[in-house]
Design an enzyme around this catalytic site. Structure first.
Site, PDB file in Angstrom:
ATOM      1  N   HIS A 101       0.854  -1.203   0.000  1.00 39.31           N
ATOM      2  CA  HIS A 101       0.000   0.000   0.000  1.00 39.31           C
ATOM      3  C   HIS A 101       0.884   1.247   0.000  1.00 39.31           C
ATOM      4  O   HIS A 101       1.318   1.724   1.053  1.00 39.31           O
ATOM      5  CB  HIS A 101      -0.912  -0.040   1.237  1.00 39.31           C
ATOM      6  CG  HIS A 101      -1.975   1.016   1.263  1.00 39.31           C
ATOM      7  ND1 HIS A 101      -3.321   0.735   1.270  1.00 39.31           N
ATOM      8  CD2 HIS A 101      -1.906   2.371   1.261  1.00 39.31           C
ATOM      9  CE1 HIS A 101      -4.023   1.849   1.294  1.00 39.31           C
ATOM     10  NE2 HIS A 101      -3.176   2.872   1.290  1.00 39.31           N
ATOM     11  N   HIS A 128       1.145   5.004  -2.237  1.00 37.59           N
ATOM     12  CA  HIS A 128       0.669   5.893  -3.310  1.00 37.59           C
ATOM     13  C   HIS A 128       1.890   6.508  -3.978  1.00 37.59           C
ATOM     14  O   HIS A 128       2.701   7.151  -3.294  1.00 37.59           O
ATOM     15  CB  HIS A 128      -0.228   6.993  -2.739  1.00 37.59           C
ATOM     16  CG  HIS A 128      -1.455   6.452  -2.070  1.00 37.59           C
ATOM     17  ND1 HIS A 128      -2.684   6.388  -2.697  1.00 37.59           N
ATOM     18  CD2 HIS A 128      -1.652   5.920  -0.833  1.00 37.59           C
ATOM     19  CE1 HIS A 128      -3.576   5.860  -1.866  1.00 37.59           C
ATOM     20  NE2 HIS A 128      -2.977   5.566  -0.731  1.00 37.59           N
ATOM     21  N   HIS A 136      -9.820   1.497  -0.186  1.00 40.46           N
ATOM     22  CA  HIS A 136      -9.617   2.149   1.110  1.00 40.46           C
ATOM     23  C   HIS A 136     -10.944   2.107   1.872  1.00 40.46           C
ATOM     24  O   HIS A 136     -11.977   2.555   1.365  1.00 40.46           O
ATOM     25  CB  HIS A 136      -9.224   3.608   0.934  1.00 40.46           C
ATOM     26  CG  HIS A 136      -7.791   3.828   0.551  1.00 40.46           C
ATOM     27  ND1 HIS A 136      -7.248   3.340  -0.593  1.00 40.46           N
ATOM     28  CD2 HIS A 136      -6.794   4.510   1.186  1.00 40.46           C
ATOM     29  CE1 HIS A 136      -5.970   3.699  -0.669  1.00 40.46           C
ATOM     30  NE2 HIS A 136      -5.668   4.417   0.399  1.00 40.46           N
ATOM     31  N   GLU A 175     -10.500   3.444   7.316  1.00 40.43           N
ATOM     32  CA  GLU A 175      -9.483   4.418   7.746  1.00 40.43           C
ATOM     33  C   GLU A 175     -10.240   5.546   8.474  1.00 40.43           C
ATOM     34  O   GLU A 175      -9.867   5.962   9.549  1.00 40.43           O
ATOM     35  CB  GLU A 175      -8.707   4.965   6.535  1.00 40.43           C
ATOM     36  CG  GLU A 175      -7.617   5.983   6.895  1.00 40.43           C
ATOM     37  CD  GLU A 175      -6.984   6.672   5.672  1.00 40.43           C
ATOM     38  OE1 GLU A 175      -7.594   6.648   4.583  1.00 40.43           O
ATOM     39  OE2 GLU A 175      -5.899   7.258   5.830  1.00 40.43           O
ATOM     40  N   ASP A 230       1.956   3.928   3.100  1.00 36.26           N
ATOM     41  CA  ASP A 230       0.923   4.819   2.541  1.00 36.26           C
ATOM     42  C   ASP A 230       1.564   5.964   1.728  1.00 36.26           C
ATOM     43  O   ASP A 230       1.581   5.901   0.495  1.00 36.26           O
ATOM     44  CB  ASP A 230       0.042   5.365   3.677  1.00 36.26           C
ATOM     45  CG  ASP A 230      -1.394   5.646   3.270  1.00 36.26           C
ATOM     46  OD1 ASP A 230      -1.775   5.291   2.150  1.00 36.26           O
ATOM     47  OD2 ASP A 230      -2.143   6.218   4.087  1.00 36.26           O
ATOM     48  N   ASP A 231       2.039   6.991   2.402  1.00 36.80           N
ATOM     49  CA  ASP A 231       2.644   8.169   1.748  1.00 36.80           C
ATOM     50  C   ASP A 231       3.844   8.587   2.597  1.00 36.80           C
ATOM     51  O   ASP A 231       3.754   9.560   3.373  1.00 36.80           O
ATOM     52  CB  ASP A 231       1.630   9.323   1.709  1.00 36.80           C
ATOM     53  CG  ASP A 231       0.297   8.897   1.113  1.00 36.80           C
ATOM     54  OD1 ASP A 231       0.209   8.734  -0.104  1.00 36.80           O
ATOM     55  OD2 ASP A 231      -0.661   8.694   1.898  1.00 36.80           O
TER      56      ASP A 231
HETATM   57  N1  ADE Z   1      -4.452   8.978  -0.908  1.00 39.55           N
HETATM   58  C1  ADE Z   1      -3.201   9.081  -0.467  1.00 39.55           C
HETATM   59  N2  ADE Z   1      -3.125   8.737   0.825  1.00 39.55           N
HETATM   60  C2  ADE Z   1      -4.372   8.422   1.227  1.00 39.55           C
HETATM   61  C3  ADE Z   1      -4.948   7.980   2.441  1.00 39.55           C
HETATM   62  N3  ADE Z   1      -4.231   7.792   3.552  1.00 39.55           N
HETATM   63  N4  ADE Z   1      -6.271   7.756   2.472  1.00 39.55           N
HETATM   64  C4  ADE Z   1      -7.003   7.931   1.382  1.00 39.55           C
HETATM   65  N5  ADE Z   1      -6.510   8.346   0.204  1.00 39.55           N
HETATM   66  C5  ADE Z   1      -5.205   8.574   0.126  1.00 39.55           C
HETATM   67 ZN    ZN Z   2      -3.695   4.867   1.087  1.00 42.47          ZN
END
Ligand code: ADE
Ligand code: ZN
Length: 327
Positions: free
Chosen positions: A12, A14, A192, A195, A273-274
């Protein structure tokens, strides 16, 4: 073995969200775009909450304007992942940011990303696969051309279809047309959920969309019947604890439910994630899991095996990745 060197699988990530801030600042300077408002004084991304995070994310992405930029981004991201022991990674790729959903443009972006991924594999041994991703808050109509892009480019590299973005926007069911198209084309599905949308959103993902994996899914902990259901059916959660703690889904690492879910037999995996947005890396996630919950090599190996089995790839790739894990 040090946690940084332990071979890892990430499911996961992005791609745009993994862009180092210095990379985005450099592109903004090249293009004469003023993005100063999205950075702190020390050069990190600046945002107040999840909604603001999404808009900062989109502002950062606005300077990634062509296939060449995405190729450079892919090279930078895979180099960083490989440095943290990642041997296999699945990246969310968004046709919305790569040509605005136009199939011809998407093919060009994809060719550039794939070429950069092939070079990274040759250089660092890291294998990448792509999950095409509509953005939920862009709405179900914009997801349709994205699904078309995904269906037309399914293959060895594009293996999955996922939904990212603001989980509170609309219903997952509204995306059924796009998800059906992707599934019929042979793509595996993740979305997703759980969350921000609570246990109910995870039920929606598993019942309405029949997803194989859930992005995050960690709010499932609110509903014991759902936890049992996930454990029984083997739906895999793509957990990103560092992301959840920084965004405030859970206030601390100690209160993050990944360990409770694992203990109850839910298939959990670990991702970033990011990463630069959340000041994390795969090594950092591992270190925090070891410190907070006492995860040891055996647990990390179990979680990695879960990720290997849940990876959206063909049998040959899975066998190659399994060999990389042995080392
Ligand atoms: N796009 C990038 N990061 C995200 C996240 N944590 N939740 C939903 N969309 C995303
Ligand atoms: Zn994500």
């Amino acid at each position: 073995m040090s946690l940084a060197k332990l071979p890892k699988i990430e499911l996961h990530l992005h791609l745009e969200g993994a862009a180092p801030p210095a990379f985005i600042r450099g592109l903004a300077a090249e293009k004469g775009t003023d993005l100063s408002q999205i950075f702190t004084e020390d050069g990190s991304y600046a945002y107040r909450d999840f909604t603001h995070f999404l808009s900062v994310y989109e502002a950062a992405t606005s300077v990634l304007t062509g296939p060449e930029e995405f190729a450079r981004l892919t090279t930078a991201v895979l180099e960083e992942s490989a440095a943290h022991g990642v041997v296999y990674t699945e990246a969310f790729l968004s046709p919305d940011f790569c040509g605005g959903g136009d199939l011809g443009a998407w093919r060009e972006y994809l060719a550039a990303i794939q070429e950069a991924a092939a070079q990274a594999e040759a250089q660092n041994g890291i294998i990448m696969r792509g999950i095409v991703t509509p953005i939920r808050h862009f709405g179900p109509e914009r997801a349709k051309p994205v699904a078309h892009c995904a269906a037309e480019t399914v293959g060895d590299f594009i293996t999955g279809f996922g939904i990212g973005g603001d989980e509170m926007a609309g219903k997952l069911k509204d995306f059924a047309w796009s998800l059906d198209m992707a599934r019929e084309a042979g793509l595996q599905i993740t979305a997703h959920a759980g969350e921000w949308g609570g246990a109910a959103s995870v039920w929606d993902a598993v019942n309405d969309l029949k997803v194989e994996r859930v992005g995050h899914g960690v709010q499932a902990i609110e509903d014991p019947a759902l936890v049992d259901h996930l454990a029984e059916t083997g739906v895999v959660l793509e957990c990103c604890p560092g992301s959840n703690v920084v965004l405030g889904v859970f206030p601390t690492w100690e209160s993050h439910p990944i360990e409770k879910l694992r203990e109850k037999g839910v298939k959990v995996t670990v991702s970033t994630d990011d990463p630069p947005f959340f000041h994390t890396t795969m090594s950092h996630e591992y270190e925090r899991l070891a410190d907070t919950f006492g995860w040891d090599d055996e647990i990390f190996a179990q979680v990695t095996q879960t990720a290997l089995e849940a990876a959206f790839c063909d049998a040959e790739t899975r066998a190659t990745v399994a060999k990389k894990l042995e080392r």
